[in-house]
Design a protein around this motif. Structure first.
Motif, PDB file in Angstrom:
ATOM      1  N   VAL A  31     -25.782  -7.205  59.419  1.00 34.51           N
ATOM      2  CA  VAL A  31     -26.224  -6.308  58.345  1.00 34.51           C
ATOM      3  C   VAL A  31     -25.059  -5.949  57.428  1.00 34.51           C
ATOM      4  O   VAL A  31     -25.190  -5.943  56.194  1.00 34.51           O
ATOM      5  N   GLU A  32     -23.901  -5.666  57.989  1.00 32.94           N
ATOM      6  CA  GLU A  32     -22.750  -5.279  57.171  1.00 32.94           C
ATOM      7  C   GLU A  32     -22.247  -6.451  56.336  1.00 32.94           C
ATOM      8  O   GLU A  32     -21.881  -6.282  55.168  1.00 32.94           O
ATOM      9  N   ARG A  35     -24.591  -6.948  53.421  1.00 32.62           N
ATOM     10  CA  ARG A  35     -24.311  -5.970  52.357  1.00 32.62           C
ATOM     11  C   ARG A  35     -23.103  -6.399  51.530  1.00 32.62           C
ATOM     12  O   ARG A  35     -23.101  -6.287  50.305  1.00 32.62           O
ATOM     13  N   GLU A  36     -22.084  -6.923  52.198  1.00 34.15           N
ATOM     14  CA  GLU A  36     -20.885  -7.361  51.494  1.00 34.15           C
ATOM     15  C   GLU A  36     -21.180  -8.572  50.609  1.00 34.15           C
ATOM     16  O   GLU A  36     -20.648  -8.683  49.496  1.00 34.15           O
ATOM     17  N   ARG A  39     -22.803  -7.182  47.568  1.00 37.70           N
ATOM     18  CA  ARG A  39     -21.824  -6.466  46.741  1.00 37.70           C
ATOM     19  C   ARG A  39     -20.979  -7.427  45.920  1.00 37.70           C
ATOM     20  O   ARG A  39     -20.566  -7.107  44.799  1.00 37.70           O
ATOM     21  N   SER A  44     -28.367 -12.843  49.447  1.00 38.23           N
ATOM     22  CA  SER A  44     -28.349 -12.737  50.901  1.00 38.23           C
ATOM     23  C   SER A  44     -29.760 -12.710  51.460  1.00 38.23           C
ATOM     24  O   SER A  44     -30.609 -11.930  51.006  1.00 38.23           O
ATOM     25  N   ARG A  56     -32.770  -0.725  56.513  1.00 43.99           N
ATOM     26  CA  ARG A  56     -31.423  -0.571  55.950  1.00 43.99           C
ATOM     27  C   ARG A  56     -30.984  -1.860  55.266  1.00 43.99           C
ATOM     28  O   ARG A  56     -30.431  -1.837  54.161  1.00 43.99           O
ATOM     29  N   LEU A  57     -31.243  -2.985  55.900  1.00 47.21           N
ATOM     30  CA  LEU A  57     -30.878  -4.285  55.342  1.00 47.21           C
ATOM     31  C   LEU A  57     -31.508  -4.469  53.960  1.00 47.21           C
ATOM     32  O   LEU A  57     -30.825  -4.855  52.994  1.00 47.21           O
ATOM     33  N   GLU A  60     -30.188  -2.284  51.149  1.00 47.69           N
ATOM     34  CA  GLU A  60     -28.866  -2.696  50.688  1.00 47.69           C
ATOM     35  C   GLU A  60     -28.889  -4.040  49.957  1.00 47.69           C
ATOM     36  O   GLU A  60     -27.834  -4.607  49.658  1.00 47.69           O
ATOM     37  N   THR A  62     -30.628  -7.100  50.661  1.00 48.12           N
ATOM     38  CA  THR A  62     -30.852  -8.385  51.320  1.00 48.12           C
ATOM     39  C   THR A  62     -32.337  -8.619  51.533  1.00 48.12           C
ATOM     40  O   THR A  62     -33.075  -7.699  51.889  1.00 48.12           O
ATOM     41  N   ASP A 174     -16.290  -1.860  58.388  1.00 47.99           N
ATOM     42  CA  ASP A 174     -16.340  -1.222  57.076  1.00 47.99           C
ATOM     43  C   ASP A 174     -15.276  -0.127  56.998  1.00 47.99           C
ATOM     44  O   ASP A 174     -15.352   0.881  57.707  1.00 47.99           O
TER      45      ASP A 174
END
Length: 380
Positions: A31-32, A35-36, A39, A44, A56-57, A60, A62, A174
């Motif tokens: 997930v992180e 997000r990157e 960004r 994604s 959450r995914l 952000e 994706t 993060d």
């Protein structure tokens, strides 16, 4: 010039595959990293059977696609054709597999695609899997990412893989989420209203899924010794058992009571505020009873400014050696473990976690692998 500073480089479409998105280091890391990617301007996509992290995914940026890619069963092979159709419609640049069942489905689907136009295939070895035909699929990718030195050694020792096909990239955290300057005053007040026993105590933190190899039983044994040395300490276990395995939580609670720790150890269940717990803690413990491939809680705690005590083995040993070697204890030595925690609680500590353990570095290195693979003319 970093990847972020190259506006002329075209964005990538990256598809990550894993069984589900409920809890765990692989899931959080996926997930992180997703997000990157967003960004940095990339497209994604994550394919999984779903779970609590999906919302959450999606929030952000994706795209999530639900497919039953989680079952360790021959029936999962029925997903190969649907997967091939899906991957052809997505027209992705990269397929990145992170677990064995999805890897088999994706690899069989990918193998049947046009070699001239299909995506490049990358795998990450998140573990030192049992050595057999089933696990070998992770080594079939065009390029392999190892998350630690011990995982890289495992791959080279057990599979016929050209070392040039492996890149060592530690799982990144993060920096903002685990900043040591994080203000937790309001959060702390709310926590104490729910768990008043924690107030005024030195918090000894044990984060991780409730499973036998993670070491919660050893933690309880250690706490029984520690509270005799330091009555001002209180153990906090963050994490829950996986679905269908709640009986293990019941066993741990019974063991806690048997050791007379009902007032000294609190189980708080699954939490989304682990960063705040790191900031609250005096010491974080890592007590896995076997060599762990990475040990995500070690660098997370160190990045938060909180020292860690851990057994000297596996990936946890590597990151602790890099950031706080004073916290290393001989494997399974509970007596020394308790003494080391006692020693570190009031010590002036210096923590220096290398940049390679942060998400920005991981993302740049991983995207670098993608681009190098895409630049190659041959496609497996």
């Amino acid at each position: 010039m970093t990847e972020l500073q190259e506006p002329s480089v075209r964005p990538l479409k990256v598809v990550q595959l894993l069984p589900a998105l409920n809890s765990g280091g692989v899931e959080r890391g996926t997930v992180e990293f997703a997000r990157e990617l967003v960004r940095r301007g990339h497209h994604s996509v994550v394919i999984s059977n779903g779970g609590r992290m999906v919302e959450r995914l999606k929030l952000e940026g994706t795209e999530h696609i639900s497919l039953p890619v989680h079952r360790k069963s021959l029936a999962s092979l029925w997903q190969v054709r649907p997967m091939r159709r899906l991957l052809e419609s997505l027209d992705a640049d990269i397929i990145h597999v992170r677990s064995r069942v999805p890897a088999w489905i994706a690899w069989l689907a990918w193998r049947g695609m046009n070699p001239l136009t299909r995506p490049r295939l990358v795998s990450t070895f998140h573990g030192m899997y049992s050595v057999n035909f089933y696990s070998a699929v992770m080594a079939r990718a065009e390029h392999i990412i190892a998350i630690s030195d011990c995982v890289q050694r495992y791959i080279l020792d057990n599979y016929r893989v050209d070392p040039a096909r492996i890149t060592l990239i530690p799982r990144g955290l993060d920096a903002e989420a685990f900043s040591p300057t994080l203000d937790i005053a309001a959060w702390q007040k709310n926590l104490y209203s729910v768990f008043p026993r924690l107030q005024g105590k030195k918090i000894i933190l044990m984060p991780g899924r409730l499973t036998r190899w993670k070491g919660q039983e050893a933690f309880l044994d250690m706490m029984a010794r520690l509270v005799r040395l330091r009555p001002d300490c209180h153990g906090v276990v963050v994490g829950d058992a996986e679905p269908g395995k709640q009986h293990y939580l019941e066993e741990l609670l019974a063991m806690r009571d048997r050791l007379g720790l009902a007032e000294q150890v609190t189980f708080v269940g699954h939490r989304s505020d682990i960063a705040e717990f790191y900031r609250l803690a005096a010491v974080t413990c890592h007590m896995s009873n076997k060599e762990e491939p990475f040990g995500r809680t070690v660098p997370e705690s160190l990045a938060s400014g909180t020292p860690v005590v851990a057994y000297d083995r596996g990936g946890a040993s590597e990151s602790l050696n890099a950031g706080f070697p004073q916290g290393l204890v001989a494997p399974d030595d509970i007596v020394d473990f308790a003494a080391r925690v006692d020693q570190i609680i009031d010590a002036d500590v210096e923590i220096t976690l290398p940049r390679s353990y942060y998400l920005d570095s991981q993302a740049s290195s991983t995207i670098g692998v993608y681009r190098q693979l895409l630049a190659k003319g041959d496609r497996g």
